[in-house]
Design a protein around this motif. Structure first.
Motif, PDB file in Angstrom:
ATOM      1  N   ALA A  50      28.386 -49.238 -20.648  1.00  0.00           N
ATOM      2  CA  ALA A  50      28.861 -47.784 -20.839  1.00  0.00           C
ATOM      3  C   ALA A  50      27.892 -46.939 -19.825  1.00  0.00           C
ATOM      4  N   LEU A  51      26.619 -47.343 -19.616  1.00  0.00           N
ATOM      5  CA  LEU A  51      25.882 -46.484 -18.782  1.00  0.00           C
ATOM      6  C   LEU A  51      26.595 -46.591 -17.075  1.00  0.00           C
ATOM      7  N   ARG A  52      26.939 -47.889 -16.887  1.00  0.00           N
ATOM      8  CA  ARG A  52      27.529 -48.192 -15.513  1.00  0.00           C
ATOM      9  C   ARG A  52      28.895 -47.600 -15.494  1.00  0.00           C
ATOM     10  N   PHE A  53      29.384 -47.433 -16.509  1.00  0.00           N
ATOM     11  CA  PHE A  53      30.779 -46.917 -16.365  1.00  0.00           C
ATOM     12  C   PHE A  53      30.738 -45.536 -16.318  1.00  0.00           C
ATOM     13  N   VAL A  54      29.916 -44.722 -17.129  1.00  0.00           N
ATOM     14  CA  VAL A  54      29.637 -43.356 -17.029  1.00  0.00           C
ATOM     15  C   VAL A  54      29.139 -42.983 -15.482  1.00  0.00           C
ATOM     16  N   LEU A  55      28.327 -43.523 -14.974  1.00  0.00           N
ATOM     17  CA  LEU A  55      27.826 -43.381 -13.621  1.00  0.00           C
ATOM     18  C   LEU A  55      28.819 -43.290 -12.705  1.00  0.00           C
ATOM     19  N   ASP A  56      29.573 -44.565 -12.722  1.00  0.00           N
ATOM     20  CA  ASP A  56      30.829 -44.951 -11.951  1.00  0.00           C
ATOM     21  C   ASP A  56      31.832 -43.934 -11.778  1.00  0.00           C
ATOM     22  N   ILE A  57      32.261 -43.118 -13.011  1.00  0.00           N
ATOM     23  CA  ILE A  57      32.979 -42.194 -13.221  1.00  0.00           C
ATOM     24  C   ILE A  57      32.549 -41.182 -12.366  1.00  0.00           C
ATOM     25  N   PHE A  58      31.297 -40.674 -12.387  1.00  0.00           N
ATOM     26  CA  PHE A  58      30.765 -39.362 -11.766  1.00  0.00           C
ATOM     27  C   PHE A  58      30.646 -39.782 -10.485  1.00  0.00           C
ATOM     28  N   GLY A  59      30.204 -40.968  -9.960  1.00  0.00           N
ATOM     29  CA  GLY A  59      30.019 -41.339  -8.912  1.00  0.00           C
ATOM     30  C   GLY A  59      31.513 -41.207  -7.934  1.00  0.00           C
ATOM     31  N   ILE A  60      32.364 -41.771  -8.408  1.00  0.00           N
ATOM     32  CA  ILE A  60      33.568 -41.929  -7.993  1.00  0.00           C
ATOM     33  C   ILE A  60      34.089 -40.560  -7.511  1.00  0.00           C
ATOM     34  N   ALA A  61      34.098 -39.759  -8.643  1.00  0.00           N
ATOM     35  CA  ALA A  61      34.496 -38.355  -8.390  1.00  0.00           C
ATOM     36  C   ALA A  61      34.001 -37.541  -7.356  1.00  0.00           C
ATOM     37  N   PHE A  62      32.532 -37.729  -7.433  1.00  0.00           N
ATOM     38  CA  PHE A  62      31.810 -37.107  -6.498  1.00  0.00           C
ATOM     39  C   PHE A  62      32.116 -37.554  -5.036  1.00  0.00           C
ATOM     40  N   ILE A  63      32.168 -38.838  -4.692  1.00  0.00           N
ATOM     41  CA  ILE A  63      32.604 -39.375  -3.483  1.00  0.00           C
ATOM     42  C   ILE A  63      33.972 -38.896  -3.071  1.00  0.00           C
ATOM     43  N   ALA A  64      34.822 -39.024  -4.007  1.00  0.00           N
ATOM     44  CA  ALA A  64      36.150 -38.746  -3.779  1.00  0.00           C
ATOM     45  C   ALA A  64      36.396 -37.140  -3.178  1.00  0.00           C
ATOM     46  N   TYR A  65      35.702 -36.309  -4.116  1.00  0.00           N
ATOM     47  CA  TYR A  65      35.843 -34.810  -3.621  1.00  0.00           C
ATOM     48  C   TYR A  65      34.876 -34.393  -2.386  1.00  0.00           C
ATOM     49  N   THR A  66      33.825 -35.097  -2.526  1.00  0.00           N
ATOM     50  CA  THR A  66      32.937 -35.097  -1.154  1.00  0.00           C
ATOM     51  C   THR A  66      33.824 -35.266   0.035  1.00  0.00           C
ATOM     52  N   THR A  67      34.267 -36.585   0.079  1.00  0.00           N
ATOM     53  CA  THR A  67      35.011 -36.861   0.951  1.00  0.00           C
ATOM     54  C   THR A  67      36.253 -36.084   1.485  1.00  0.00           C
ATOM     55  N   GLU A  68      37.048 -35.371   0.662  1.00  0.00           N
ATOM     56  CA  GLU A  68      38.058 -34.608   0.795  1.00  0.00           C
ATOM     57  C   GLU A  68      37.510 -33.375   1.229  1.00  0.00           C
TER      58      GLU A  68
END
Length: 181
Positions: A144-162
């Motif tokens: 659960a911890l890794r999943f939640v961190l991944d969700i925020f990490g993926i969204a952060f990376i995607a929006y930052t990249t864009e």
């Protein structure tokens, strides 16, 4: 001659790796044969995975109208686009290299770049079978911890990249997707 130069330029990495493989076979036949065996195994795996993915992509391309894709994953899709991108990536089957043809189709259909990046990120880190395996082997708390961190990490990376890409760079990505076969 021009066509030959195009082929060489397009496949230069392949030709370089083939030359290295040949050199290894000549100087270290035992290692060279292992390399050939691994290459054949990987090629067979790719050939078993990619055709079904391309069939599904063809169906997606024909069945889903561009307007529908823009509505649900385009620039103004909001949270619906993000959730759909996470779902597509998490529910997908196959290795990460299979995500890129899917990404091309999504871009051709008008998906927002950050949503496509989210789909690729989810494909690589939040697959449902992986989560189930983690929960059974490492515990639900870790999963659960890794999943939640991944969700925020993926969204952060995607929006930052864009946001860091210029409009010209984004246009180039969409043009490359449009001309991909």
């Amino acid at each position: 001659m021009d066509k030959l130069n195009k082929i060489i330029k397009r496949y230069k990495v392949f030709f370089a790796l083939a030359a290295v493989n040949i050199a290894v076979i000549i100087f270290r036949p035992d290692i060279g044969m292992k390399s050939i065996d691994l290459t054949i195994d990987n090629a067979l795996e790719m050939l078993s995975i990619l055709p079904p993915i391309f069939i599904l992509l063809g169906l997606l391309d024909v069945w889903v109208k561009k307007e529908t894709m823009i509505k649900y994953m385009g620039e103004k899709s909001g949270i619906v686009g993000v959730l759909l991108a996470f779902f597509l990536g998490s529910a997908a089957a196959g290795p990460l290299y299979a995500a890129f043809p899917v990404a091309v189709v999504l871009l051709k259909k008008g998906s927002k770049l950050s949503n496509v990046l989210i789909m690729i990120g989810a494909w690589s880190t939040t697959k449902i079978p992986l989560l189930l395996f983690e929960a059974s082997s490492m515990g639900i708390k870790f999963m659960a911890l890794r999943f939640v961190l991944d969700i925020f990490g993926i969204a952060f990376i995607a929006y930052t990249t864009e946001k860091l890409l210029s409009s010209e760079e984004k246009d180039e990505i969409y043009k490359n997707a449009a001309k991909a076969e």
